[in-house]
Design an enzyme around this catalytic site. Structure first.
Site, mmCIF file in Angstrom:
data_model
loop_
_atom_site.group_PDB
_atom_site.id
_atom_site.type_symbol
_atom_site.label_atom_id
_atom_site.label_comp_id
_atom_site.label_asym_id
_atom_site.label_seq_id
_atom_site.Cartn_x
_atom_site.Cartn_y
_atom_site.Cartn_z
ATOM 1 C CG ASN B 168 3.752 -10.793 -14.964
ATOM 2 O OD1 ASN B 168 4.072 -9.620 -15.195
ATOM 3 N ND2 ASN B 168 3.245 -11.166 -13.817
ATOM 4 C CB CYS B 342 -10.869 -14.082 -3.661
ATOM 5 S SG CYS B 342 -12.227 -12.975 -3.317
HETATM 6 C C1 LIG Z 1 7.715 -10.278 -15.636
HETATM 7 C C2 LIG Z 1 8.400 -11.023 -14.553
HETATM 8 N N1 LIG Z 1 9.453 -10.476 -13.937
HETATM 9 C C3 LIG Z 1 10.106 -11.116 -12.950
HETATM 10 C C4 LIG Z 1 9.726 -12.369 -12.515
HETATM 11 C C5 LIG Z 1 10.475 -13.032 -11.398
HETATM 12 O O1 LIG Z 1 11.318 -14.034 -11.857
HETATM 13 P P1 LIG Z 1 11.902 -15.159 -10.890
HETATM 14 O O2 LIG Z 1 10.753 -16.040 -10.530
HETATM 15 O O3 LIG Z 1 12.929 -15.874 -11.697
HETATM 16 O O4 LIG Z 1 12.484 -14.467 -9.715
HETATM 17 C C6 LIG Z 1 8.627 -12.975 -13.127
HETATM 18 C C7 LIG Z 1 8.172 -14.311 -12.677
HETATM 19 O O5 LIG Z 1 7.089 -14.482 -12.140
HETATM 20 C C8 LIG Z 1 7.948 -12.290 -14.167
HETATM 21 O O6 LIG Z 1 6.879 -12.824 -14.768
#
Ligand SMILES: Cc1ncc(COP(=O)(O)O)c(C=O)c1O
Lengths: 127, 403
Positions: B168, B342
């Site tokens: 992400n 930060c």
């Molecule tokens: C790679 C990854 N896994 C899990 C999540 C969590 O998902 P949710 O916000 O639907 O709980 C996110 C969201 O930020 C993510 O980017």
């Protein structure tokens, strides 16, 4: 922007910082912080008749670090050295209308840099 | 109109008179209008409980199963392998806890990567406290898990491998097919957090050979608070939440029908538009990347140059701090994200940037831009200019830099 907890005044000083840059041949210079931790601050002062005549800063750091640097220069400018050295970390944060708790350490740096610059001036004056 | 009047007196355009450009689609996406349209009747007219035997219940049940089919289609699964949850976080929790605990007799070793989302890493911490052993695989400086590293981490008692599809923060896409092959060969359960990929790039659970896979609705123009865990037929998994036995006993709780309908519609839309949209986003991404890297000195791209999400850019800039950059961009109407310490609640540098070997003083200056459906070439050009101006301005006031 309020959701990240910065006051209007913090954001004003951050977006429109006062007294930015380096002074040539400063009478006093202070530097605090550590780039590894994410903040480094420099303060430059020129002194006339025991008063802070000119003061500038350069800061690497977050919003709070930049805003407190700017605020500190504004608070110190025109003050006598004895007055300026009494500006505390808390004074800076209070004048800015407060800082988010996790950002309080940033305000420490600006006042510390100012105190170091004054100390540097006084040491030079003794020589 | 120039973005800045001078170097130190920025022309701050009033927020309400300014076009805002959203470039934080990895955080969340807006609901597609078609999705909202599909959902509304399930709040107002078809509000039955899918477990009820009357016609109200049957309407809800029908919608539930229709959505299941649509999501199954998007990832080439069987509808019976789709389990609705409250989102990516719950899907990750259910997959890891459910598979680890159910297979405990076989062994207690889990393998994951050091760049997973907290929804995986924090669960691993809990499992470790409960006696499981967890190996966190290192990644290359581009953020890739190496297959040889994975193979040598596998033990006789390894029961679960969990590796995310794409990261992400830096957008690096892992070699999922190969990882799936290794897991299958050794007869180890394989889970993947595909929250950032489903709907953006093709995900085929059969060809990957994955046993469980997490999806989140709000990352693909669906609603927040709804997600899916795909569980391949025959995989041993236990529930982590008990109750009325919904979702074939795996996930109790009255189904969130409007959310489920919305996710179904979002999956259907994604399936139709994904290929064209990913091409369009890749072009915009590379355009912005070239602009920024050419115009701004001492800047670089974190992550992999090509094995990367079509919408993700993660820049590094020397001598400035990410939170400051983020708020300057915000004042110019550009919404982005940073891995700077930060900016985080914990005041620690991003674990992903640390894992790819970035020195702390360089990880402070990171900027993540994640593009989406609303972004145009004009937006990307504006963002490029805003980034350049903001970086210049912050560098001018920085105590660091070449001088
Ligand atoms: C790679 C990854 N896994 C899990 C999540 C969590 O998902 P949710 O916000 O639907 O709980 C996110 C969201 O930020 C993510 O980017």
């Amino acid at each position: 922007m309020s959701e990240i907890g910065y006051s209007k005044k913090v954001l004003d000083h951050f977006m429109n910082p006062r007294n930015v840059g380096a002074l040539e041949n400063p009478d006093g210079y202070g530097k605090v912080g550590n780039p590894v931790c994410g903040d480094l601050m420099e303060m430059f002062i020129k002194v006339k008749e025991e008063k802070i005549d000119e003061i500038t800063f350069r800061t690497f750091g977050c919003t709070a670090a930049i805003a407190t640097s700017s605020m500190t220069t504004e608070m110190a400018k025109g003050k006598t050295l004895d007055e300026a050295v009494k500006i505390t970390r808390k004074d800076v944060a209070d004048t800015l209308g407060g800082l988010p708790p996790q950002k309080m350490h940033c305000s420490n740096l600006a006042a510390d840099a100012l105190h170091l610059a004054i100390e540097d001036y006084r040491q030079r004056a003794e020589k | 109109m120039p973005l800045y009047k001078g170097i130190y007196d920025i022309t701050i355009v009033k927020m309400n008179s300014m076009k805002r450009i959203y470039m934080d689609h990895a955080a969340t996406t807006p609901l597609a209008p078609e999705v909202l349209e599909a959902m509304i009747p399930y709040f107002t007219d078809y509000y039955g409980n899918a477990s009820s035997l009357h016609s109200f219940g049957r309407e809800a049940k029908e919608a539930l199963e229709d959505a299941r089919i649509k999501i199954a289609r998007l990832i080439n699964a069987e509808p019976s392998e789709i389990f609705f949850t409250s989102g990516g976080t719950e899907s990750d929790n259910l997959a890891l806890k459910g598979i680890a605990r159910r297979n405990r007799k076989k062994g207690n070793h889990i393998i994951t990567s050091s760049i997973e989302h907290p929804a995986i890493l924090e669960v691993c911490k809990v499992l470790a406290k409960q006696g499981f052993e967890v190996t966190y695989l290192p990644v290359t400086k581009e953020g890739l898990v190496e297959l040889t590293t994975l193979e040598s981490a596998i033990r006789k008692d390894t029961i679960l491998i969990s590796i995310m599809h794409a990261n992400n923060e830096i957008g690096t896409i892992q070699p999922l097919n190969e990882i799936g092959g290794i897991a299958k060969e050794r007869n180890i359960n394989f889970h993947s957090d595909a929250v950032q990929t489903v709907g953006k790039i093709p995900v085929d659970v059969k060809s990957i050979g994955v046993d469980a896979l997490s999806i989140s609705g709000h990352k693909l123009y669906g609603p927040k608070g709804i997600g899916v865990l795909f569980v391949r037929k025959g995989v041993k998994i236990e529930s982590i939440q008990q109750g009325g036995g919904h979702e074939n006993g795996l996930r109790s709780g009255t189904e969130n029908i409007p959310g489920i309908v919305g996710l179904g519609r979002a999956a259907e839309l994604a399936r139709n538009t994904m290929l064209d949209e990913s091409k369009r986003l890749t072009a915009l991404r590379d355009h912005l990347k070239d602009f920024v890297l050419n115009r701004i000195e001492e800047s670089w791209l974190n992550g992999h140059p090509t094995k990367r999400l079509p919408n993700n850019l993660n820049f590094g800039f020397k001598y400035i701090e990410g939170e400051s950059l983020l708020l300057y961009l915000d004042a110019l109407g550009i919404a982005a994200s940073t891995g700077s310490a930060c900016s985080s609640k914990k005041l620690s540098a991003s674990h992903v940037l640390t894992a790819i070997g970035l020195q702390p003083e360089y990880s402070h200056g990171s900027l993540r831009i994640t593009l989406g459906q609303s972004n145009t070439l004009d937006d990307v050009d504006l963002a490029g200019q805003a980034i350049e101006q903001s970086v210049i301005r912050l560098r001018k006031m920085s105590a660091l830099g070449p001088r």
